[in-house]
Write a protein that holds these residues in place. Structure first.
Motif, short mmCIF file in Angstrom:
data_model
loop_
_atom_site.label_atom_id
_atom_site.label_comp_id
_atom_site.label_asym_id
_atom_site.label_seq_id
_atom_site.Cartn_x
_atom_site.Cartn_y
_atom_site.Cartn_z
N ASN A 76 0.82 -1.21 0.00
CA ASN A 76 0.00 0.00 0.00
C ASN A 76 0.85 1.26 0.00
OD1 ASN A 76 -2.35 -1.38 -0.14
ND2 ASN A 76 -2.62 -1.51 2.09
N ALA A 77 1.93 1.20 0.77
CA ALA A 77 2.82 2.36 0.83
C ALA A 77 3.40 2.65 -0.56
CB ALA A 77 3.95 2.09 1.82
N MET A 78 3.54 1.59 -1.35
CA MET A 78 4.19 1.73 -2.64
C MET A 78 3.26 2.25 -3.73
SD MET A 78 6.51 -1.29 -4.18
CE MET A 78 5.27 -2.21 -5.04
N LEU A 79 1.95 1.97 -3.55
CA LEU A 79 1.00 2.23 -4.65
C LEU A 79 1.08 3.63 -5.24
CD1 LEU A 79 -2.24 0.29 -3.73
CD2 LEU A 79 -0.60 -0.11 -5.57
N LYS A 80 1.03 4.61 -4.36
CA LYS A 80 0.99 6.00 -4.80
C LYS A 80 2.19 6.33 -5.68
CE LYS A 80 -0.91 10.17 -4.42
NZ LYS A 80 -0.50 10.27 -5.82
N THR A 81 3.38 5.99 -5.17
CA THR A 81 4.61 6.29 -5.91
C THR A 81 4.66 5.52 -7.23
OG1 THR A 81 5.54 6.11 -3.72
CG2 THR A 81 7.04 6.75 -5.46
N LEU A 82 4.15 4.30 -7.18
CA LEU A 82 4.19 3.45 -8.36
C LEU A 82 3.33 4.05 -9.48
CD1 LEU A 82 5.62 0.83 -8.87
CD2 LEU A 82 3.55 -0.39 -8.20
N GLU A 83 2.24 4.69 -9.06
CA GLU A 83 1.32 5.25 -10.04
C GLU A 83 1.91 6.47 -10.71
OE1 GLU A 83 -3.36 5.36 -10.33
OE2 GLU A 83 -2.54 6.07 -8.43
N GLU A 84 2.52 7.30 -9.90
CA GLU A 84 3.04 8.56 -10.45
C GLU A 84 4.42 8.86 -9.90
OE1 GLU A 84 0.50 12.41 -11.31
OE2 GLU A 84 -0.42 11.14 -9.77
N PRO A 85 5.37 8.07 -10.33
CA PRO A 85 6.72 8.33 -9.79
C PRO A 85 7.29 9.59 -10.44
CG PRO A 85 6.72 6.43 -11.30
CD PRO A 85 5.35 6.98 -11.30
N PRO A 86 8.23 10.24 -9.76
CA PRO A 86 8.90 11.38 -10.38
C PRO A 86 9.51 10.93 -11.70
CG PRO A 86 9.65 11.06 -8.11
CD PRO A 86 8.78 9.91 -8.43
N PRO A 87 9.69 11.83 -12.68
CA PRO A 87 10.16 11.43 -14.01
C PRO A 87 11.54 10.75 -14.02
CG PRO A 87 10.05 13.85 -13.79
CD PRO A 87 9.39 13.27 -12.59
N HIS A 88 12.32 11.00 -12.96
CA HIS A 88 13.66 10.41 -12.97
C HIS A 88 13.68 9.03 -12.29
CE1 HIS A 88 13.28 12.69 -9.17
NE2 HIS A 88 13.85 11.61 -8.70
N VAL A 89 12.49 8.49 -12.01
CA VAL A 89 12.46 7.20 -11.30
C VAL A 89 11.82 6.12 -12.15
CG1 VAL A 89 11.35 5.98 -9.39
CG2 VAL A 89 12.49 8.16 -8.96
N LYS A 90 12.45 4.93 -12.18
CA LYS A 90 11.84 3.76 -12.83
C LYS A 90 11.79 2.62 -11.82
CE LYS A 90 11.65 5.59 -16.90
NZ LYS A 90 10.34 6.21 -17.15
N PHE A 91 10.68 1.91 -11.85
CA PHE A 91 10.56 0.73 -10.99
C PHE A 91 10.68 -0.53 -11.83
CE2 PHE A 91 8.48 3.65 -8.05
CZ PHE A 91 8.99 3.21 -6.84
N ILE A 92 11.46 -1.47 -11.34
CA ILE A 92 11.44 -2.80 -11.95
C ILE A 92 11.16 -3.80 -10.83
CG2 ILE A 92 12.67 -4.47 -13.36
CD1 ILE A 92 14.58 -2.21 -14.15
N LEU A 93 10.03 -4.44 -10.93
CA LEU A 93 9.69 -5.44 -9.92
C LEU A 93 9.93 -6.82 -10.52
CD1 LEU A 93 6.25 -3.93 -8.79
CD2 LEU A 93 8.57 -3.17 -8.23
N ALA A 94 10.42 -7.73 -9.71
CA ALA A 94 10.62 -9.09 -10.20
C ALA A 94 10.02 -10.07 -9.22
CB ALA A 94 12.12 -9.36 -10.36
N THR A 95 9.44 -11.13 -9.74
CA THR A 95 8.87 -12.13 -8.84
C THR A 95 8.78 -13.50 -9.49
OG1 THR A 95 6.96 -12.75 -7.49
CG2 THR A 95 6.49 -11.56 -9.50
N THR A 96 8.91 -14.51 -8.66
CA THR A 96 8.68 -15.87 -9.13
C THR A 96 7.22 -16.23 -8.94
OG1 THR A 96 9.41 -16.55 -6.94
CG2 THR A 96 10.98 -16.80 -8.74
N ASP A 97 6.48 -15.39 -8.25
CA ASP A 97 5.13 -15.78 -7.85
C ASP A 97 4.14 -14.63 -8.04
OD1 ASP A 97 3.09 -17.22 -6.85
OD2 ASP A 97 4.01 -17.61 -4.89
N PRO A 98 3.83 -14.29 -9.30
CA PRO A 98 2.99 -13.11 -9.57
C PRO A 98 1.58 -13.22 -8.97
CG PRO A 98 3.35 -14.40 -11.57
CD PRO A 98 4.25 -14.97 -10.53
N GLN A 99 1.14 -14.46 -8.72
CA GLN A 99 -0.21 -14.64 -8.14
C GLN A 99 -0.34 -13.92 -6.80
OE1 GLN A 99 -2.12 -16.52 -10.04
NE2 GLN A 99 -1.17 -18.49 -10.55
N LYS A 100 0.80 -13.77 -6.12
CA LYS A 100 0.74 -13.18 -4.79
C LYS A 100 0.90 -11.67 -4.80
CE LYS A 100 2.30 -17.15 -2.06
NZ LYS A 100 3.62 -17.75 -2.27
N VAL A 101 1.03 -11.10 -6.00
CA VAL A 101 1.14 -9.64 -6.08
C VAL A 101 -0.26 -9.06 -6.24
CG1 VAL A 101 2.14 -7.73 -7.40
CG2 VAL A 101 3.39 -9.88 -7.16
#
Ligand SMILES: Nc1ncnc2c1ncn2[C@@H]1O[C@H](COP(=O)(O)OP(=O)(O)OP(=O)(O)O)[C@@H](O)[C@H]1O
Ligand SMILES: [Mg+2]
Ligand SMILES: [Zn+2]
Length: 536
Positions: free
Chosen positions: A140-165
């Motif tokens: 939840n803490a991440m959601l806001k930033t993930l939606e509208e990160p500053p232009p100089h920020v990129k997120f790369i998420l990795a997972t073996t288990d996408p069902q749990k995201v």
């Protein structure tokens, strides 16, 4: 013996350019296109089973974004950004392992930093590995930033288990799924790495390794590491086959021992170790069923000719279960294999089957004096004199150069203090101590156990921790003179089984039974109640 390459091959051969990636072509293409056209999403999610290139691609993306000649899909590999990303020390690539940093405060702190501009490159890249492990509040803490990160920020998420995201997170990311690689491609990679390393290899050995890796390039390369250790720096087909076979058989025999001792933690630890050596769980269950079958046959017909070869290492185990229990254990194993495709994942499926085997064993939890062979549970629970004096969180004094303490005189006693279980312990158990010179301990290992040599590094560090000094190990292969802990234990067991058989033969009831009913005593079914301690 040629020393195998010092750096683990998987790490050494991590692709440094998109061209170097094996397979995953559609994902690679899409990411390259995004870099070339400059149309980049703010958050990517890479999914896929272990060792198929998630972290690798994430780093390549970070490199493409930050290369001094970029953003580009052909990072130069020589600028300071490229170099420091390759070395894992680029200030604007923040790798977070969600498996260990799941707390919401840490996530908040991390996200607060997104507002600051990158210090070394163009973009701040947040790589959150195993993202499914984050707590709900961290998500939840991440959601806001993930939606509208500053232009100089990129997120790369990795997972073996996408069902749990959570879907809220999924919907904010551009998702790419990486596939397990076909054996053919893995084989080509092995070929390439071996050629680059200038190592001798038998082409026909490669399909065996590639198959065993089950789609994971990392597993293939770490099996290759082991094969090189096993084959003294060469990859030979017979050696690879033997290695894959023995790795599995040893692990399974260990599983059976832990099962017999009702040692659940150890049972699960071995299962994890098997996963690390990328042994196939399906095949493991199949072989486990074969072992229960063999055990049942050994009980029913100890002299059956089909068994002679494989049976000797089962002798220690056969007395643990009565025929009915063995039938049940066999049944559970066969059924477990059928259930495996329905398990959440193979590892959990395998774990549950082991726990089921444990649950269906008759009898109470083990007595503190387990009866047969070595007793890892005992080793674990016995406080080590060295460590028990200090409370657990007091740091150990640093390792200093000291003469080898006299404790080494009793190698077998030392072996019993090792903290490793599993194959490292097996290595120590089967080794004989030849002598110690300066800081070198010399050991001899029977040739039949040469496959254990790949565990010498962990044995060495374990010994260093116990003896508190720097050590070298020198292990030679040769005929055993019967002095290893394994030899001693098997002698002790045979003596006590012999005693038990003799006692029974003279038991009046047994004698009455044999004379009145022509009953015969099945000697292999005799189980000594406890083995005599070897000092006796
Ligand atoms: N597609 C690939 N092409 C070439 N090498 C690969 C590929 N995938 C994995 N490897 C090799 O395996 C090693 C581990 O890969 P990587 O760290 O990318 O796996 P991962 O998918 O992140 O696995 P995990 O889920 O375990 O973190 C790399 O260092 C590389 O040597
Ligand atoms: Mg990874
Ligand atoms: Zn560059």
């Amino acid at each position: 013996m040629t020393t195998p390459p010092s750096q683990v091959l998987a790490r050494k051969w991590r692709p440094r350019t998109f061209d170097d990636m094996v397979g995953q072509s559609s994902v690679v293409q899409a990411l390259r296109h995004a870099l070339k056209s400059g149309r980049l999403h703010q958050a990517y999610l890479l999914t896929g089973t272990r060792g198929v290139g998630k972290t690798t691609l994430a780093r390549l993306l970070a490199k493409g974004l930050n290369c001094e000649s970029g953003p580009t899909d052909t990072p130069c590999g020589t600028c300071s950004a490229c170099l420091s990303i390759d070395q894992g020390r680029f200030a604007d690539l923040l790798e977070v392992d969600a498996a260990t940093n799941t707390r919401v405060e840490e996530m908040r702190e991390l996200l607060e930093n997104t507002q600051y501009l990158p210090v070394a490159g163009r973009f701040k890249v947040y790589l959150i590995d195993e993202v499914h492990m984050l707590s709900r509040s961290a998500f939840n803490a991440m959601l806001k930033t993930l939606e509208e990160p500053p232009p100089h920020v990129k997120f790369i998420l990795a997972t073996t288990d996408p069902q749990k995201v959570p879907v809220t997170v999924l919907s904010r990311c551009l998702q790419f799924s990486l596939r397990p690689l076909p054996a053919r491609q893995i084989q080509e990679r092995l070929h390439f790495v071996l050629e680059q390393e200038g190592l001798t290899f038998d082409e026909h050995a490669l399909p065996l390794l590639a198959e065993a890796a089950q789609g994971s390039v990392r597993d293939a390369l770490s099996l290759l590491d082991q094969a090189l250790a096993y084959g003294s720096g060469e990859v030979r087909r017979d050696a690879v086959r033997a290695m894959l076979g023995t790795l599995e058989r040893n692990s399974l025999l260990h599983l059976l021992e832990s099962l017999a001792q009702q040692n659940a933690p150890q049972l699960l630890a071995i299962a994890d170790e098997m996963a690390e050596h990328s042994l196939s769980f399906d095949h493991a269950l199949q072989e486990l069923a074969v072992l229960f079958h063999d055990l049942a046959l050994v009980q029913a017909a100890p002299m059956a000719p089909t068994l002679q070869e494989s049976a000797h290492d089962l002798q220690n185990l056969v007395t643990h279960w009565d025929p009915t229990t063995l039938q049940l254990l066999y049944q559970i194993t066969v059924q477990a294999r059928k259930d495996l495709p329905y398990a959440p994942d193979e590892r959990s499926g395998f774990r549950m089957s082991l726990l089921r085997l444990l649950a269906f064993q008759p009898g109470s939890p083990p007595s503190p004096e387990p009866s047969v062979t070595h007793a890892p549970s005992q080793i674990i629970s016995q406080p080590l004199p060295l460590y028990s004096a200090a409370p657990p969180d007091t740091p150990l004094p640093p390792i200093v150069q000291t003469p080898i303490p006299p404790a080494i005189d009793d190698w077998t006693a030392l072996v019993k203090r090792l903290s490793h279980t599993g194959l490292t312990y097996e290595l120590a158990r089967h080794a004989e101590w030849l002598g110690t010179q300066h800081h070198q301990i010399r050991l001899r290992l029977p040739r039949s156990h040469a496959h254990l040599l790949s565990f010498q590094e962990s044995l060495r560090t374990d010994l260093e921790a116990i003896l508190r000094c720097d050590l070298k190990l020198h292990i030679e292969l040769g005929e055993s003179s019967g002095e290893s802990l394994a030899d001693q234990e098997s002698r002790a067991y045979q003596i006590s089984q012999h005693k038990a058989t003799e006692t029974l033969k003279h038991d009046p009831l047994v004698q009455a039974l044999s004379s009145s009913l022509q009953a015969t005593l099945v000697e292999s079914s005799v189980k000594p109640i406890s083995i005599p301690h070897r000092e006796e």
